[in-house]
Write a protein that holds these residues in place. Structure first.
Motif, PDB file in Angstrom:
ATOM      1  N   LYS A   1      62.899 -45.291 104.988  1.00  0.00           N
ATOM      2  CA  LYS A   1      63.538 -44.280 105.257  1.00  0.00           C
ATOM      3  C   LYS A   1      63.349 -43.107 103.900  1.00  0.00           C
ATOM      4  N   TYR A   2      63.222 -43.809 102.743  1.00  0.00           N
ATOM      5  CA  TYR A   2      63.122 -42.997 101.408  1.00  0.00           C
ATOM      6  C   TYR A   2      61.529 -42.083 101.596  1.00  0.00           C
TER       7      TYR A   2
ATOM      8  N   THR B   1      63.942 -51.445 104.759  1.00  0.00           N
ATOM      9  CA  THR B   1      64.757 -50.036 105.868  1.00  0.00           C
ATOM     10  C   THR B   1      64.925 -49.055 104.709  1.00  0.00           C
ATOM     11  N   ASP B   2      65.363 -49.370 103.718  1.00  0.00           N
ATOM     12  CA  ASP B   2      65.512 -48.036 102.759  1.00  0.00           C
ATOM     13  C   ASP B   2      64.343 -47.557 102.248  1.00  0.00           C
TER      14      ASP B   2
ATOM     15  N   ASN C   1      59.706 -41.470 104.233  1.00  0.00           N
ATOM     16  CA  ASN C   1      59.629 -40.802 105.395  1.00  0.00           C
ATOM     17  C   ASN C   1      60.491 -39.417 105.058  1.00  0.00           C
ATOM     18  N   VAL C   2      61.476 -39.657 104.167  1.00  0.00           N
ATOM     19  CA  VAL C   2      62.234 -38.129 103.826  1.00  0.00           C
ATOM     20  C   VAL C   2      61.583 -37.510 102.698  1.00  0.00           C
TER      21      VAL C   2
ATOM     22  N   CYS D   1      54.943 -45.694 108.497  1.00  0.00           N
ATOM     23  CA  CYS D   1      54.835 -44.495 107.534  1.00  0.00           C
ATOM     24  C   CYS D   1      53.537 -43.933 107.949  1.00  0.00           C
TER      25      CYS D   1
END
Length: 337
Positions: free
Chosen positions: A56-57, A52-53, A59-60, A32
């Motif tokens: 992703k969460y 991993t989740d 960064n989105v 991040c």
């Protein structure tokens, strides 16, 4: 004494139990990158299953203009909360750490990803075990960044010489070259340095011909794009500079021998479709001449070789790939106090 031993074992068990989670959490610093936020989780175990989740969460959903807290609950559900309408990057690391200390006082873990810090809080305190691990990992990453690539081999050669100059080496005894010195020993010393100081795969005695297994260059280095640089190692020592002053020595003609061998290797590696990046002659020497004079000798032998005509002429492949000769004075030593 028994109580102290038990406390140590309890502490060691705690370190081992959380080592994997700590290591995974440290990866958030780069996963991040350039983000400032807090990340709260009730139990450290969750990060192993949902890393991993989580990445992703974050960064989105991250917003650069707000201070956000991301939360991983015990069921693995990830959510976020806006703590302040001011950008996370507008807060100092100290402000973020104080905020995280307060939030973690409920018994949870709170990770601070600041501008220049990654710090874990637990129970309103700094988790020093995590912070030490992150610091060590960052040091390792910095060391890795400093490693040179295939375009910087001359730099590595210079570093190798300087290290020997100030730390000494096993093939110099009382200011003279050891009588037992060998090209293999010299090759191995620079090869080990290349392994430590470059990002390259280092191959001793790289085979340069598929039809002749015995033909090999002293050192081959291969980068991540499968480009190859070759290094032929030679040495000469003037008589009188060995420990045994009457020991017979090689002459500067070793330069010419080295160029001829490199030429052969360049031809054969191209025939076998290697992606040859560059070719070097690394000449160790001990001489009464100055380094500048030795370099001029190396250049003279190179010019002589390139001027040969007929069947003995140097190949275009050698001209394409030969990059430099590095002259390393074996006796240029100044031991550190």
């Amino acid at each position: 004494m028994v109580q102290m031993r038990n406390e140590f074992l309890d502490s060691a068990g705690f370190i081992n139990k959380n080592q994997a989670e700590y290591s995974i959490l440290t990866d958030l610093y780069n996963a991040c990158s350039n983000k400032c936020f807090l990340f709260q989780l009730k139990n450290l175990d969750g990060i192993k299953n949902f890393y991993t989740d989580v990445v992703k969460y974050i960064n989105v959903n991250y917003k650069s203009f707000e201070l956000m807290k991301f939360v991983l609950n015990e069921e693995g559900i990830i959510s976020h909360e806006i703590l302040n309408n001011m950008a996370g990057s507008s807060f100092s690391d100290v402000d973020l750490l104080n905020l995280a200390l307060d939030i973690s006082s409920d018994g949870s873990y709170v990770l601070v990803r600041g501008k220049s810090t990654l710090t874990l809080m637990h129970n309103g305190k700094f988790d020093d075990k995590f912070n030490n691990l992150f610091a060590d990992k960052q040091k390792m990453l910095e060391v890795e960044k400093e490693k040179k690539d295939i375009d910087q081999l001359e730099w590595v050669f210079e570093e190798f010489h300087l290290q020997r100059k100030f730390r000494g080496c096993e093939y110099v005894i009382a200011g003279k070259v050891s009588d037992d010195v060998s090209e293999q020993q010299l090759r191995n010393s620079i090869m080990e340095f290349l392994k430590r100081k470059t990002k390259l795969y280092v191959v001793p005695e790289l085979c340069t011909s598929k039809t002749n297994d015995e033909e090999s260059v002293d050192i081959g280095v291969i980068d991540s794009n499968n480009r190859v640089a070759i290094i032929e190692v030679k040495y000469f020592v003037k008589q009188g500079l060995f420990v045994a002053e009457n020991k017979k020595a090689y002459s500067e003609k070793r330069f010419l021998d080295g160029y001829k061998q490199l030429d052969k290797y360049c031809i054969h590696l191209n025939e076998d479709n290697y992606d040859l990046h560059s070719a070097f002659l690394y000449m160790f020497y001990a001489d009464v001449k100055s380094r500048e004079e030795v370099i001029k000798d190396a250049e003279a032998y190179l010019a002589e070789y390139m001027s040969i005509e007929g069947e003995e002429a140097c190949s275009d492949k050698f001209k394409n790939h030969y990059k430099m000769t590095y002259c390393d004075n074996i006796l240029d030593l100044q031991y550190a106090n």
